[in-house]
Design an enzyme around this catalytic site. Sequence first.
Site, PDB file in Angstrom:
ATOM      1  N   ASP A  92       0.663  -1.686   0.301  1.00 60.63           N
ATOM      2  CA  ASP A  92      -0.201  -0.208  -0.135  1.00 60.63           C
ATOM      3  C   ASP A  92       0.634   1.158   0.411  1.00 60.63           C
ATOM      4  O   ASP A  92       2.134   0.792   0.115  1.00 60.63           O
ATOM      5  CB  ASP A  92      -1.008  -0.372   1.725  1.00 60.63           C
ATOM      6  CG  ASP A  92      -0.512   0.482   2.706  1.00 60.63           C
ATOM      7  OD1 ASP A  92       0.445   0.876   2.637  1.00 60.63           O
ATOM      8  OD2 ASP A  92      -0.987   0.227   3.989  1.00 60.63           O
ATOM      9  N   ASP A 271      -7.108  -7.803   2.735  1.00 65.68           N
ATOM     10  CA  ASP A 271      -6.406  -7.999   3.620  1.00 65.68           C
ATOM     11  C   ASP A 271      -6.945  -7.646   4.940  1.00 65.68           C
ATOM     12  O   ASP A 271      -7.589  -6.470   4.733  1.00 65.68           O
ATOM     13  CB  ASP A 271      -5.173  -7.185   3.979  1.00 65.68           C
ATOM     14  CG  ASP A 271      -5.329  -5.642   3.390  1.00 65.68           C
ATOM     15  OD1 ASP A 271      -4.790  -5.070   4.528  1.00 65.68           O
ATOM     16  OD2 ASP A 271      -5.478  -5.083   2.590  1.00 65.68           O
TER      17      ASP A 271
END
Length: 376
Positions: A92, A271
């Site tokens: 990310d 996630d």
Amino acid sequence: MNFRLEASPQGTRARAGLITTDHGTIETPIFMPVGTLGSVKGVHQHELRDDIHAQIILGNTYHLYLRPGMELMAQAGGLHRFMGWERPILTDSGGFQVFSLSANRKLKEDGAHFRSHIDGSRHVFTPEGVVDIQRTIGADIMMALDECAPGDADRAYARQSLDLTHRWLLRGWRHFQETTPCYDHSQAFFPIVQGCAYADLRRESAQRVAELGAEGNAIGGLAVGEPTEVMYEMIEVVNEILPTDRPRYLMGVGTPANILEAIDRGVDMMDCVMPTRNGRNGMLFTRHGIMNMRNRKWASDFSPLQEDGPSYVDRAYTKAYLRHLFISQELLAMQIASIHNLAFYLWLVGEARRHILAGDFPAWKAQMVVDVSRRL
């Protein structure tokens, strides 16, 4: 990166597909263990591969940028080589971590200005800079820099935040197009849909994201304080617009029931730190419900952690033994619980995939949501 849709049965938006990267193929729907600093806490890489059957894991741009730093990362040849992980990695952009710093960050047009949580040093994440950082990390899938606004943000703030996120997205997308990978594998770039809990803003963001034609798309800014039903509504709104021939990644979600509900609404990738974080605090997720391993009721229960179905960890570990380890503050307790929970999450999405391919996902999911939400 390539995505092939294999099945999308009637009565649900749930999908089964295959994502192909240079580091391997990912069967969707998939759950991705979080390895923030190049390590899934308490779990060896061979356990991720052989016991948990992880097909892809996460790294975090913010944390890896601060420690060990990009100079060392480049010397190592990227995160795959640095941590000894040969399968795909997603990173990310650090947007959520910067958001969580609250008092130690300031958002400006050029980027996110923040102080390190380690030593207080000053840093700036620009849309272009986080692309360069993720190039150096070598992630198979990288994320655009965005602002993750609070779940209870008012409309004026949500509008302002979304506009900034979209301007950052265009800059990051251009820079991604103008740069090349640092290592010998290709990389994909996912834009992130934002818009808080406002359906019209979510639709606008999803439309802008879809128009880029990226290899996949992410849904961010959920599970950050809004009611669960609002989260589900926003997923539905967004997935009516995001292209069906690209994978959809729901960021940072969630419980086993959240996972199943997201899959039912057309999400392919998820996630969350919950399996490992909650596991380290004594919470075990099973197909029959949730157990608090510190409870006295398990003190003399010599049955396996999972009494039927697949065994996620060695059946020699009983409930009584694991409770003893937690009460004694033994490190092995946290390791066993983390492996168990991650393996359960991977089993759960694997079962979801199997039922999607078989065409009976809605009926299976309806019962499974009840089962996995039960407190034991």
